[in-house]
Design a protein around this motif. Structure first.
Motif, mmCIF file in Angstrom:
data_model
loop_
_atom_site.group_PDB
_atom_site.id
_atom_site.type_symbol
_atom_site.label_atom_id
_atom_site.label_comp_id
_atom_site.label_asym_id
_atom_site.label_seq_id
_atom_site.Cartn_x
_atom_site.Cartn_y
_atom_site.Cartn_z
ATOM 1 N N UNK A 72 -8.549 -46.031 15.457
ATOM 2 C CA UNK A 72 -7.572 -47.094 15.676
ATOM 3 C C UNK A 72 -7.524 -47.968 14.427
ATOM 4 N N UNK A 73 -6.510 -48.818 14.343
ATOM 5 C CA UNK A 73 -6.368 -49.708 13.183
ATOM 6 C C UNK A 73 -7.619 -50.558 12.974
ATOM 7 N N UNK A 74 -8.239 -51.014 14.062
ATOM 8 C CA UNK A 74 -9.424 -51.868 13.944
ATOM 9 C C UNK A 74 -10.672 -51.090 13.520
ATOM 10 N N UNK A 75 -10.626 -49.762 13.601
ATOM 11 C CA UNK A 75 -11.780 -48.940 13.231
ATOM 12 C C UNK A 75 -11.615 -48.281 11.858
ATOM 13 N N UNK A 76 -10.570 -48.613 11.139
ATOM 14 C CA UNK A 76 -10.311 -47.957 9.865
ATOM 15 C C UNK A 76 -11.439 -48.199 8.870
ATOM 16 N N UNK A 77 -11.723 -47.187 8.081
ATOM 17 C CA UNK A 77 -12.648 -47.317 6.960
ATOM 18 C C UNK A 77 -11.876 -48.040 5.861
ATOM 19 N N UNK A 78 -12.363 -49.168 5.368
ATOM 20 C CA UNK A 78 -11.587 -49.953 4.402
ATOM 21 C C UNK A 78 -11.628 -49.354 2.997
ATOM 22 N N UNK A 79 -11.082 -48.143 2.868
ATOM 23 C CA UNK A 79 -11.131 -47.442 1.591
ATOM 24 C C UNK A 79 -9.870 -46.601 1.422
ATOM 25 N N UNK A 80 -9.246 -46.736 0.236
ATOM 26 C CA UNK A 80 -8.127 -45.874 -0.112
ATOM 27 C C UNK A 80 -8.638 -44.691 -0.909
ATOM 28 N N UNK A 81 -7.975 -43.559 -0.740
ATOM 29 C CA UNK A 81 -8.288 -42.358 -1.506
ATOM 30 C C UNK A 81 -6.994 -41.766 -2.037
ATOM 31 N N UNK A 82 -7.115 -41.010 -3.111
ATOM 32 C CA UNK A 82 -5.956 -40.334 -3.669
ATOM 33 C C UNK A 82 -6.379 -39.224 -4.615
ATOM 34 N N UNK A 83 -5.499 -38.245 -4.752
ATOM 35 C CA UNK A 83 -5.701 -37.134 -5.680
ATOM 36 C C UNK A 83 -4.393 -36.977 -6.452
ATOM 37 N N UNK A 84 -4.507 -36.794 -7.760
ATOM 38 C CA UNK A 84 -3.322 -36.615 -8.588
ATOM 39 C C UNK A 84 -3.576 -35.517 -9.618
ATOM 40 N N UNK A 85 -2.479 -34.920 -10.069
ATOM 41 C CA UNK A 85 -2.557 -33.830 -11.038
ATOM 42 C C UNK A 85 -1.899 -34.270 -12.343
ATOM 43 N N UNK A 86 -2.555 -33.926 -13.440
ATOM 44 C CA UNK A 86 -1.979 -34.196 -14.755
ATOM 45 C C UNK A 86 -0.884 -33.180 -15.031
ATOM 46 N N UNK A 87 0.239 -33.656 -15.518
ATOM 47 C CA UNK A 87 1.369 -32.758 -15.808
ATOM 48 C C UNK A 87 1.551 -32.582 -17.289
#
Length: 87
Positions: A72-87
């Motif tokens: 639920x929104x109240x149980x979210x892990x307070x962390x953003x993640x992302x993956x990107x590729x170099x072009x």
């Protein structure tokens, strides 16, 4: 970065509980350890010039929800993640 290589990052956010995270950051700084929390926009800026891999920058528990149980929104892990590729 070499074309075709990938960058994976994660970063804490204070967006869900700013007052608590402000205190956490202050405790770290007083102890001599630099600390910083960032918003989604600030975190996403690290990928400027790269091609974000779907679903882009997302909360950790929402990155691949099929791999675990939903929170639920109240149980979210307070962390953003992302993956990107170099072009």
């Amino acid at each position: 970065m070499a074309p075709g290589s990938h960058l994976a990052l994660s970063h804490a956010t204070g967006g869900f509980d700013p007052e608590t995270w402000e205190r956490v950051v202050e405790v770290h700084r007083k102890g001599g350890t630099p600390a910083q929390v960032r918003s989604r926009a600030e975190f996403t800026a690290f990928f400027t010039g790269l091609e974000l891999v779907d679903p882009g920058t997302e909360l950790a528990a929402r990155r691949h929800p099929e791999l675990g149980e939903q929170r639920s929104e109240s149980e979210q892990i307070p962390m953003y993640v992302g993956v990107a590729r170099a072009v």
